[in-house]
Design an enzyme around this catalytic site. Structure first.
Site, PDB file in Angstrom:
ATOM      1  N   THR A 194       1.898   0.258   7.912  1.00 38.91           N
ATOM      2  CA  THR A 194       2.868  -0.944   8.551  1.00 38.91           C
ATOM      3  C   THR A 194       1.879  -1.728   9.145  1.00 38.91           C
ATOM      4  OG1 THR A 194       2.886  -0.059  10.937  1.00 38.91           O
ATOM      5  CG2 THR A 194       4.558   0.656   9.282  1.00 38.91           C
TER       6      THR A 194
ATOM      7  N   ALA B  68      -3.974   2.234   8.214  1.00 45.72           N
ATOM      8  CA  ALA B  68      -3.342   0.882   8.204  1.00 45.72           C
ATOM      9  C   ALA B  68      -4.009   0.280   9.527  1.00 45.72           C
ATOM     10  CB  ALA B  68      -2.010   1.132   8.532  1.00 45.72           C
ATOM     11  N   ARG B  69      -3.471   0.174  10.785  1.00 48.89           N
ATOM     12  CA  ARG B  69      -4.154  -0.061  11.947  1.00 48.89           C
ATOM     13  C   ARG B  69      -4.267   0.857  13.044  1.00 48.89           C
ATOM     14  NH1 ARG B  69      -6.339  -3.300   9.307  1.00 48.89           N
ATOM     15  NH2 ARG B  69      -6.369  -5.367   9.040  1.00 48.89           N
TER      16      ARG B  69
ATOM     17  N   HIS C 115     -13.206   2.495   8.964  1.00 41.61           N
ATOM     18  CA  HIS C 115     -12.682   1.490   8.432  1.00 41.61           C
ATOM     19  C   HIS C 115     -12.948   0.848   7.098  1.00 41.61           C
ATOM     20  CE1 HIS C 115      -9.798  -2.013   9.823  1.00 41.61           C
ATOM     21  NE2 HIS C 115      -9.712  -1.877   8.582  1.00 41.61           N
ATOM     22  N   LEU C 116     -12.969   2.050   6.159  1.00 42.74           N
ATOM     23  CA  LEU C 116     -13.563   1.891   4.814  1.00 42.74           C
ATOM     24  C   LEU C 116     -12.541   1.513   3.744  1.00 42.74           C
ATOM     25  CD1 LEU C 116     -16.349   4.610   4.653  1.00 42.74           C
ATOM     26  CD2 LEU C 116     -16.499   2.485   5.162  1.00 42.74           C
TER      27      LEU C 116
ATOM     28  N   ILE D 299       0.984  -1.287  -0.133  1.00 45.75           N
ATOM     29  CA  ILE D 299      -0.050  -0.061  -0.124  1.00 45.75           C
ATOM     30  C   ILE D 299       0.876   1.339  -0.117  1.00 45.75           C
ATOM     31  CG2 ILE D 299      -1.808   1.233   1.160  1.00 45.75           C
ATOM     32  CD1 ILE D 299      -2.884  -1.623   2.315  1.00 45.75           C
TER      33      ILE D 299
ATOM     34  N   GLU E  58     -12.430  -0.521  17.701  1.00 46.60           N
ATOM     35  CA  GLU E  58     -13.611  -0.517  16.593  1.00 46.60           C
ATOM     36  C   GLU E  58     -14.633  -1.331  16.791  1.00 46.60           C
ATOM     37  OE1 GLU E  58     -11.612  -1.022  12.667  1.00 46.60           O
ATOM     38  OE2 GLU E  58      -9.936   0.441  13.054  1.00 46.60           O
TER      39      GLU E  58
HETATM   40  P1  NAD Z   1       2.697  -5.003   3.482  1.00 44.35           P
HETATM   41  O1  NAD Z   1       2.984  -6.076   4.341  1.00 44.35           O
HETATM   42  O2  NAD Z   1       2.753  -5.040   2.014  1.00 44.35           O
HETATM   43  O3  NAD Z   1       3.523  -3.751   3.901  1.00 44.35           O
HETATM   44  C1  NAD Z   1       3.840  -3.448   5.125  1.00 44.35           C
HETATM   45  C2  NAD Z   1       5.308  -2.969   5.403  1.00 44.35           C
HETATM   46  O4  NAD Z   1       5.630  -2.350   6.641  1.00 44.35           O
HETATM   47  C3  NAD Z   1       6.481  -4.068   4.909  1.00 44.35           C
HETATM   48  O5  NAD Z   1       7.115  -3.683   4.121  1.00 44.35           O
HETATM   49  C4  NAD Z   1       6.934  -3.880   6.323  1.00 44.35           C
HETATM   50  O6  NAD Z   1       8.424  -4.385   6.138  1.00 44.35           O
HETATM   51  C5  NAD Z   1       6.839  -2.827   7.026  1.00 44.35           C
HETATM   52  N1  NAD Z   1       6.922  -2.463   8.218  1.00 44.35           N
HETATM   53  C6  NAD Z   1       7.125  -3.453   9.123  1.00 44.35           C
HETATM   54  N2  NAD Z   1       7.647  -3.053  10.477  1.00 44.35           N
HETATM   55  C7  NAD Z   1       7.842  -1.829  10.149  1.00 44.35           C
HETATM   56  C8  NAD Z   1       8.542  -0.709  11.074  1.00 44.35           C
HETATM   57  N3  NAD Z   1       8.667  -0.644  12.146  1.00 44.35           N
HETATM   58  N4  NAD Z   1       8.515   0.567  10.497  1.00 44.35           N
HETATM   59  C9  NAD Z   1       8.152   0.755   9.057  1.00 44.35           C
HETATM   60  N5  NAD Z   1       7.955  -0.126   8.434  1.00 44.35           N
HETATM   61  C10 NAD Z   1       7.523  -1.445   8.866  1.00 44.35           C
HETATM   62  O7  NAD Z   1       1.338  -4.463   3.945  1.00 44.35           O
HETATM   63  P2  NAD Z   1       0.209  -3.634   3.214  1.00 44.35           P
HETATM   64  O8  NAD Z   1      -0.650  -4.463   2.575  1.00 44.35           O
HETATM   65  O9  NAD Z   1       0.912  -2.646   2.455  1.00 44.35           O
HETATM   66  O10 NAD Z   1      -0.728  -3.324   4.479  1.00 44.35           O
HETATM   67  C11 NAD Z   1      -0.156  -2.066   5.209  1.00 44.35           C
HETATM   68  C12 NAD Z   1      -1.278  -2.014   6.388  1.00 44.35           C
HETATM   69  O11 NAD Z   1      -2.538  -1.777   5.926  1.00 44.35           O
HETATM   70  C13 NAD Z   1      -1.493  -3.248   7.263  1.00 44.35           C
HETATM   71  O12 NAD Z   1      -1.590  -2.869   8.606  1.00 44.35           O
HETATM   72  C14 NAD Z   1      -2.931  -3.654   6.790  1.00 44.35           C
HETATM   73  O13 NAD Z   1      -3.369  -4.470   7.685  1.00 44.35           O
HETATM   74  C15 NAD Z   1      -3.778  -2.445   6.702  1.00 44.35           C
HETATM   75  N6  NAD Z   1      -4.795  -2.550   5.637  1.00 44.35           N
HETATM   76  C16 NAD Z   1      -5.738  -1.553   6.074  1.00 44.35           C
HETATM   77  C17 NAD Z   1      -6.706  -1.555   5.199  1.00 44.35           C
HETATM   78  C18 NAD Z   1      -8.132  -0.817   5.466  1.00 44.35           C
HETATM   79  O14 NAD Z   1      -9.214  -1.117   5.248  1.00 44.35           O
HETATM   80  N7  NAD Z   1      -7.931   0.298   6.224  1.00 44.35           N
HETATM   81  C19 NAD Z   1      -6.776  -2.313   3.939  1.00 44.35           C
HETATM   82  C20 NAD Z   1      -5.840  -3.240   3.532  1.00 44.35           C
HETATM   83  C21 NAD Z   1      -4.633  -3.240   4.550  1.00 44.35           C
HETATM   84  C1  MLT Z   2      -7.611  -5.614   5.815  1.00 47.79           C
HETATM   85  O1  MLT Z   2      -6.920  -5.995   6.623  1.00 47.79           O
HETATM   86  O2  MLT Z   2      -7.711  -6.206   4.737  1.00 47.79           O
HETATM   87  C2  MLT Z   2      -8.445  -4.422   6.032  1.00 47.79           C
HETATM   88  O3  MLT Z   2      -8.300  -4.011   7.443  1.00 47.79           O
HETATM   89  C3  MLT Z   2      -9.635  -4.224   5.545  1.00 47.79           C
HETATM   90  C4  MLT Z   2     -10.807  -5.361   6.166  1.00 47.79           C
HETATM   91  O4  MLT Z   2     -10.881  -5.304   7.314  1.00 47.79           O
HETATM   92  O5  MLT Z   2     -11.658  -5.877   5.102  1.00 47.79           O
END
Ligand code: NAD
Ligand code: MLT
Length: 314
Positions: free
Chosen positions: A206, A234-235, A282-283, A155, A264
């Site tokens: 992250t 992210a979280r 959380h969209l 992302i 949440e």
């Molecule tokens: P990803 O695993 O592709 O990327 C995460 C990155 O964070 C990795 O490259 C990792 O090395 C890095 N990381 C780990 N520890 C770290 C630190 N201490 N400092 C900096 N970077 C660090 O994951 P992604 O698919 O890009 O997802 C990222 C986040 O978004 C996750 O928490 C995921 O659950 C969340 N997410 C949220 C939604 C939402 O609906 N809001 C949707 C999808 C994913």
């Molecule tokens: C995820 O981790 O994929 C996102 O937070 C989105 C979801 O909960 O579907």
């Protein structure tokens, strides 16, 4: 490895494509999104597969009741709602669909950055209240500003590519993805201490792990430019919520775009109601496209395992 997959429970709202793909291959699928924890514990022994999104909490007691369960699938990225250690101890496979909602989450992050820079939610609300307040909603251009991206995975990278088209300079940090890789998508890798004073906007991408809990806190805000804006799609908990509120109050933080929260749904709306906060429930992954993709991916991954195919196209 071949997993015999006869009966699957889907306990969260997941696109119907998931049900259809599994049923076509002769898997019995029950979709019940209304189970209480006690009901889930009573039901789960009947199933050898469980598919969830984020509402179902697959805790250690659910797993210990799941006497026939072989596989848990998360139609999404994070597996925070699944006790992976408990599953592993019982030999239950946990799988997710990490790429399926990347673009939606990245677009949502960009939307928060753009709308925050022009105070669009507040301005739109004021017009709905019958006002025409042009002076109150002066914004800032994104062009020429610096976006710091913490976490340069799927992302983080997509956010960088999109925000560069607005003329933003992108800098970032990731402990695994180094400068050689990030330079390929025009993100200048730097240490966190170097990055804080340069950032106009900071976005976190992250996982929530001990190293990232409260990563952005009072101390970090004090090292940033006055008025720095932060985004968390992210979280919940990667940005310290109490610290954020304090820094919004003093103006050290100029705004926050938040899609995720420590609790949440939240019970305390103090931070969310702050005039400088744009909050969404959380969209990030809530688009028809992403939900269709993750539903298809999780069903296909289940079938691959039941047909003895190697996972992830290996
Ligand atoms: P990803 O695993 O592709 O990327 C995460 C990155 O964070 C990795 O490259 C990792 O090395 C890095 N990381 C780990 N520890 C770290 C630190 N201490 N400092 C900096 N970077 C660090 O994951 P992604 O698919 O890009 O997802 C990222 C986040 O978004 C996750 O928490 C995921 O659950 C969340 N997410 C949220 C939604 C939402 O609906 N809001 C949707 C999808 C994913
Ligand atoms: C995820 O981790 O994929 C996102 O937070 C989105 C979801 O909960 O579907």
């Amino acid at each position: 490895m071949v997993i015999s997959l006869k009966k699957v429970l889907i306990s969260d709202e997941i696109d119907e494509k998931c049900v259809n793909i599994l049923k076509k291959k002769g898997v019995e699928v029950v979709k019940n999104t209304k189970l209480s924890k006690e009901e889930l514990i009573a039901e789960i022994p009947k199933y050898d597969g469980l598919i969830v999104r984020s509402a179902t909490k697959v805790t250690a007691d659910v797993i210990s009741a799941a006497s026939n369960l072989k596989i848990i699938g998360r139609a999404g990225t994070g597996v925070d709602n699944i006790d992976c250690n408990a599953a592993t101890q019982r030999g239950i496979i946990v799988m997710n669909t990490p790429g399926g909602n990347t673009l939606s989450a990245a677009e949502h992050t960009c939307a928060l950055i753009v709308t925050m820079s022009r105070e669009i939610p507040n301005a739109a609300q004021s017009m709905k209240e019958g006002k025409w307040d042009r002076k109150k909603y002066m914004g800032n251009e994104l062009n020429g500003k610096t976006l710091a991206i913490i976490g340069l995975g799927r992302i983080g990278k997509e956010v960088a590519l999109r925000m560069q088209s607005f003329g933003m300079t992108t800098i970032g940090f990731d402990p695994i993805i180094g400068g050689d890789v990030s330079s390929e998508f025009d993100v200048e890798w730097m240490k966190l201490e170097e990055l804080w004073p340069l950032a106009d906007y900071i976005t976190v991408h992250t996982p929530l792990i001990p190293q990232t809990k409260n990563l952005i806190n009072d101390e970090v805000f004090s090292k940033c430019k006055k008025g720095v804006k932060v985004i968390n799609c992210a979280r919940g908990g990667i940005i310290d919520e109490e610290g954020l509120f304090r820094n919004l109050e003093t103006g050290q933080c100029g705004g926050a775009g938040l899609d995720v929260f420590v609790q949440e749904p939240p019970t305390d709306f103090k931070l969310i109601k702050h005039p400088k906060v744009i909050a969404t429930p959380h969209l990030g992954a809530s688009t028809y496209e992403a939900q269709s993709r993750v539903a298809v991916e999780i069903a296909e991954q289940f079938l691959d395992l039941s047909e003895g195919l190697k996972l992830f196209g290996a």
